[in-house]
Design an enzyme around this catalytic site. Structure first.
Site, short mmCIF file in Angstrom:
data_model
loop_
_atom_site.label_atom_id
_atom_site.label_comp_id
_atom_site.label_asym_id
_atom_site.label_seq_id
_atom_site.Cartn_x
_atom_site.Cartn_y
_atom_site.Cartn_z
N ASN A 52 27.96 67.30 -9.20
CA ASN A 52 28.30 68.75 -9.21
C ASN A 52 27.85 69.23 -10.64
O ASN A 52 27.01 70.15 -10.94
CB ASN A 52 29.83 69.09 -9.64
CG ASN A 52 30.40 69.10 -8.19
OD1 ASN A 52 30.04 69.05 -7.01
ND2 ASN A 52 31.78 68.73 -8.03
N ARG A 385 22.51 76.27 6.09
CA ARG A 385 22.25 74.96 5.92
C ARG A 385 22.64 74.05 6.95
O ARG A 385 23.57 74.36 7.60
CB ARG A 385 23.21 74.49 4.89
CG ARG A 385 23.07 74.97 3.41
CD ARG A 385 24.11 74.39 2.50
NE ARG A 385 24.14 75.18 1.20
CZ ARG A 385 23.34 75.25 0.26
NH1 ARG A 385 22.32 74.51 0.23
NH2 ARG A 385 23.76 75.97 -0.86
N HIS A 445 24.27 84.75 4.46
CA HIS A 445 25.06 83.57 4.18
C HIS A 445 25.95 83.71 5.43
O HIS A 445 27.03 82.65 5.56
CB HIS A 445 25.92 83.78 2.91
CG HIS A 445 26.80 82.71 2.56
ND1 HIS A 445 28.02 82.74 2.47
CD2 HIS A 445 26.48 81.28 2.37
CE1 HIS A 445 28.63 81.59 2.27
NE2 HIS A 445 27.59 80.50 2.00
N TYR A 478 33.87 69.19 5.44
CA TYR A 478 34.56 70.43 4.94
C TYR A 478 35.41 70.89 5.75
O TYR A 478 35.30 70.92 6.87
CB TYR A 478 33.36 71.28 4.92
CG TYR A 478 32.23 71.08 3.85
CD1 TYR A 478 32.00 70.02 3.09
CD2 TYR A 478 31.18 71.99 3.52
CE1 TYR A 478 30.95 69.54 2.24
CE2 TYR A 478 30.10 71.78 2.50
CZ TYR A 478 29.86 70.53 2.02
OH TYR A 478 29.01 70.16 1.10
N ARG A 574 39.59 77.03 -4.38
CA ARG A 574 39.33 75.69 -4.70
C ARG A 574 38.34 75.67 -6.02
O ARG A 574 38.88 74.55 -6.87
CB ARG A 574 38.27 75.37 -3.57
CG ARG A 574 37.81 73.76 -3.77
CD ARG A 574 36.54 73.40 -2.89
NE ARG A 574 35.32 73.80 -3.42
CZ ARG A 574 34.41 74.41 -2.68
NH1 ARG A 574 34.26 74.66 -1.40
NH2 ARG A 574 33.18 74.88 -3.51
N HIS A 602 36.80 74.78 2.14
CA HIS A 602 35.69 75.41 2.22
C HIS A 602 35.74 76.83 3.14
O HIS A 602 35.11 77.83 3.16
CB HIS A 602 34.45 74.89 2.88
CG HIS A 602 33.20 75.43 2.89
ND1 HIS A 602 32.56 76.07 3.77
CD2 HIS A 602 32.36 75.46 1.83
CE1 HIS A 602 31.37 76.37 3.53
NE2 HIS A 602 31.18 76.26 2.29
#
Length: 718
Positions: A52, A385, A445, A478, A574, A602
């Site tokens: 991260n 992705r 997205h 996720y 989150r 997520h």
């Protein structure tokens, strides 16, 4: 009212985005520091904090440095200039790195040795037998791969690649000129970083496994790389470069080609962070500072092994399953546990998918079935992705080869997945798909798939909408939600979305979907404003929402106003949260929780009470300016009452979590909830158990008594 409105926009009532993100990484680090977390899970969490932090520097810190270089001084949402943000970030990250290595050195290494795995930190600590093994390994496996690089008048300072691990050294010739010379060698990423040594037996008869890191093996044998020199000093080091490239998309003739060029430039970006093992030779550090042009505040002297992401590999070592949370097998979706095909099941009613509690297989099956079905005319999908060996990509390619009309928007600008997406885009084009390479100035997205099928009563549109990527690998890690539907109005909207993406057709109105960047912000502000009006008029009003990040100033100001009107607001956020909670006269009716558990939270879910006529939405967008203004995002409603009940239960469990949740305090810190007198609740474990129970009930209903073999992650208690 004017005074109140001023209060809502006062920078002192907001938290800086970057510092809030660092606090999230600190919460992840808390899982690594928690002694009730299984030992190897603690390794995993510590690895995640390191990964991260790398991305944070390459993108967020890099962006701030670009602003400083450009003379940009406009303050952020919390009133801080880029220079002020960098100063605060530097102090906090140095503190965070100190806590990482305190955890690694003082807690994890001793615990690992006690559990039967010794990590030998320095090659000087090897026994004679281990030293002989390491030297033999170096000669046979490592030496042929290495490329030692000296620096002199004919050999300039080499390119140090982003995130690569290197060893820098100062050398002196054994004869002749006795000046110090600089040299370096890159630790090869093609070899395993963890070198496993022979086991030994402890006094009690148990076996002790030993490992050492590859850079220590190389350092031990540096003299073999520079035979005519004395090694005066050597130190491993690593750099981060600016990876936040910007594109002039309007001028780019070929977006694919332009992104491929920019990816190569990442290796030449400005150095924004230098990590070097602690107490380096001052002369060596001086050379690195000069050649890499790095500032003092961007140098991190590390008391241990660099780049703790190697701990994820260690987590995967065999023989330590008893020190990990048992794995969980995603369950079949009850609505699909029958002999009917996917389209027949969707026609029965909307289907809710909850990953990873339920399997991602139905999403793959949706595309695969469509690819083979002779009645399917077209498949359209957005991809942000995908996994390394994506079954979705294979199904889309097969559909095109089967003569279907296949249109795929592959987002080439998906951060750090650009290369992967370029490869997939080319493969899809070769198979005959119509590929769109994203939109100029926007990232796509949204997560949507449209299947157009000819049936007896005419053309029917089947749609999958989700909160997460079409990635079968991350779908096991996720938490995300999705819906499969053939609702006619959603089908019409889905067609409009793809027409907008492939052409220039912006619909005047939408039936049920709300789409960013043109319509979604106002939709959210209207929904929040409606709750505010209900509260002022004494009617039932509340907002329950879940997202990854919350940092949009307009949304936060609207939430502050709603809180002051009496709207009860419960948020599960989150990561980044720029809102301040529990402050009298501003946000006393707002509660914020963050859950850090076995799975990465997520999903995006939004529930508005609306005077008893409750509305529930899910979507791909967080409450961030980039999602609302600079991305193509989709918000979709949940209309089926049975599905609404499941989502309500899901959210209530997360809000009751007192094991993995952290609650935002008025001073901006996060604390674990007070559990005194309360039964322990771990929402992720509870949702796993519910999915197992639902699947078992569906089996019994369908006449199958075969139990599912699963492990449910049981939350550890003190």
């Amino acid at each position: 009212m004017a005074a109140k409105e001023t209060c809502f926009t006062d920078p002192s009532n907001y938290v800086n985005r970057e510092l809030s993100w660092l606090e999230f990484d600190h919460r992840v680090l808390g899982e690594a520091r928690d002694k009730t977390t299984p030992l190897f899970d603690r390794l995993k969490f510590l690895s995640i904090t390191a990964s991260n932090l790398d991305e944070f520097f390459m993108v967020r810190v890099a962006s701030l440095k670009d602003m400083v270089h450009a003379g940009y001084t406009k303050p952020d949402i919390a009133g801080m200039t880029p220079v002020e943000q960098l100063e605060k970030i530097s102090a906090r990250t140095h503190e965070l790195v100190g806590q990482q290595y305190s955890t690694y050195n003082r807690a994890l290494l001793p615990a690992l040795k006690q559990a039967g795995l010794e990590v030998i930190g320095q090659h000087e600590d090897l026994t004679k037998e281990q030293g002989e093994f390491v030297d033999r390994y170096f000669k046979e496996e490592v030496y042929p791969v290495l490329t030692p690089m000296a620096v002199d008048s004919s050999r300039p300072f080499p390119l140090v690649r982003n995130k690569s691990l290197n060893i820098a050294a100062l050398l002196r010739k054994k004869e002749g000129d006795r000046e110090l010379e600089f040299a370096m060698v890159q630790v090869p990423s093609v070899l395993p970083r963890i070198v496993v040594l022979p086991e030994t037996e402890r006094p009690d008869g148990s076996r002790l496994r030993h490992v050492i890191l590859l850079e220590e093996v190389i350092e031990r044998n540096m003299k073999q790389l520079f035979l005519n020199y004395d090694i005066i000093t050597s130190h491993p080091f690593r750099i981060m470069r600016n990876a936040d490239f910007s594109l002039d998309e309007e001028e780019a003739v070929d977006l694919l080609e332009e992104i491929e060029k920019q990816l190569k430039k990442r290796q030449w970006g400005e150095v924004i962070r230098l990590e070097i093992q602690e107490k380096p030779d001052k002369r060596l550090l001086k050379v690195l500072k000069k050649e890499l042009m790095v500032n003092e505040e961007d140098i991190f002297q590390i008391p241990g092994a660099l780049d703790l992401t190697f701990l994820m590999k260690m987590y995967g070592m065999e023989g330590f399953d008893h020190l990990k949370t048992p794995g969980y097998t995603p369950q079949p979706v009850p609505a699909l546990m029958n002999d009917d095909d996917i389209f027949t099941n969707i026609r029965k009613g909307d289907i809710l998918l909850m990953h990873p509690y339920e399997s991602f297989d139905p999403v793959v099956d949706f595309v695969r079935t469509a690819a083979k079905d002779p009645d399917v005319l077209a498949i359209k999908q957005t991809l942000y992705r995908v996994s390394g060996n994506s079954p979705i990509i294979a199904a889309l390619a097969a559909a095109a080869e089967n003569g279907k009309q296949v249109s795929v928007l592959v987002e080439l600008k998906a951060s750090f997945d650009e290369e992967n997406n370029i490869l997939w885009a080319k493969k899809l084009e070769k198979a005959g798909c119509h590929v769109i390479y994203g939109l100029v100035g926007l990232k796509t997205h949204s997560k949507i798939t449209l299947v157009v099928r000819r049936e007896e009563d005419g053309i029917r549109r089947y749609v999958h909408l989700g909160t997460g990527n079409y990635n079968d690998s991350t779908a096991r890690l996720y938490t995300d939600c999705g819906i499969m539907t053939c609702h006619p109005e959603i089908g019409e909207d889905a067609t409009a979305v793809f027409n907008m993406l492939s052409g220039y057709s912006e619909p005047l109105t939408w039936n049920m979907l709300a789409v960013a960047p043109l319509w979604l912000r106002n939709k959210f502000l209207r929904l929040i404003g409606r709750e505010t009006r209900h509260a002022r008029e004494g009617r039932p009003a509340s907002i329950t929402a879940k997202m990854n990040s919350l940092c949009d100033k307009d949304i936060i100001a609207a939430l502050y106003e709603a809180s002051c009107a009496g709207v009860k607001i419960r948020l599960v956020v989150r990561g980044i949260c720029c809102l301040k909670a529990g402050i009298r006269g501003l946000s006393e009716n707002i509660e914020v929780r963050s859950i850090v558990g076995e799975f990465l939270e997520h999903a995006r879910i939004f529930i508005f009470e609306n005077d008893g006529a409750e509305e529930i939405y899910m979507g791909s967008a967080d409450w961030m300016p980039r999602n609302l203004d600079r991305r193509v995002e989709i918000l979709f409603p949940v209309v089926c009452e049975a599905l609404k009940d499941r989502i309500r239960n899901y959210m209530e469990l997360e809000l009751e979590d007192n094991l993995k949740a952290h609650v935002l305090q008025p001073d901006g810190t996060f604390e674990k909830p007070d559990r005194r007198g309360k039964a322990p609740v771990g929402s992720q474990a509870a949702l796993c158990a519910l999915a197992v129970k639902a699947a078992e009930e569906a089996r019994k209903k369908n006449g199958s008594e075969t139990p599912s073999r699963v492990f449910i992650p049981v939350e550890r208690q003190e």
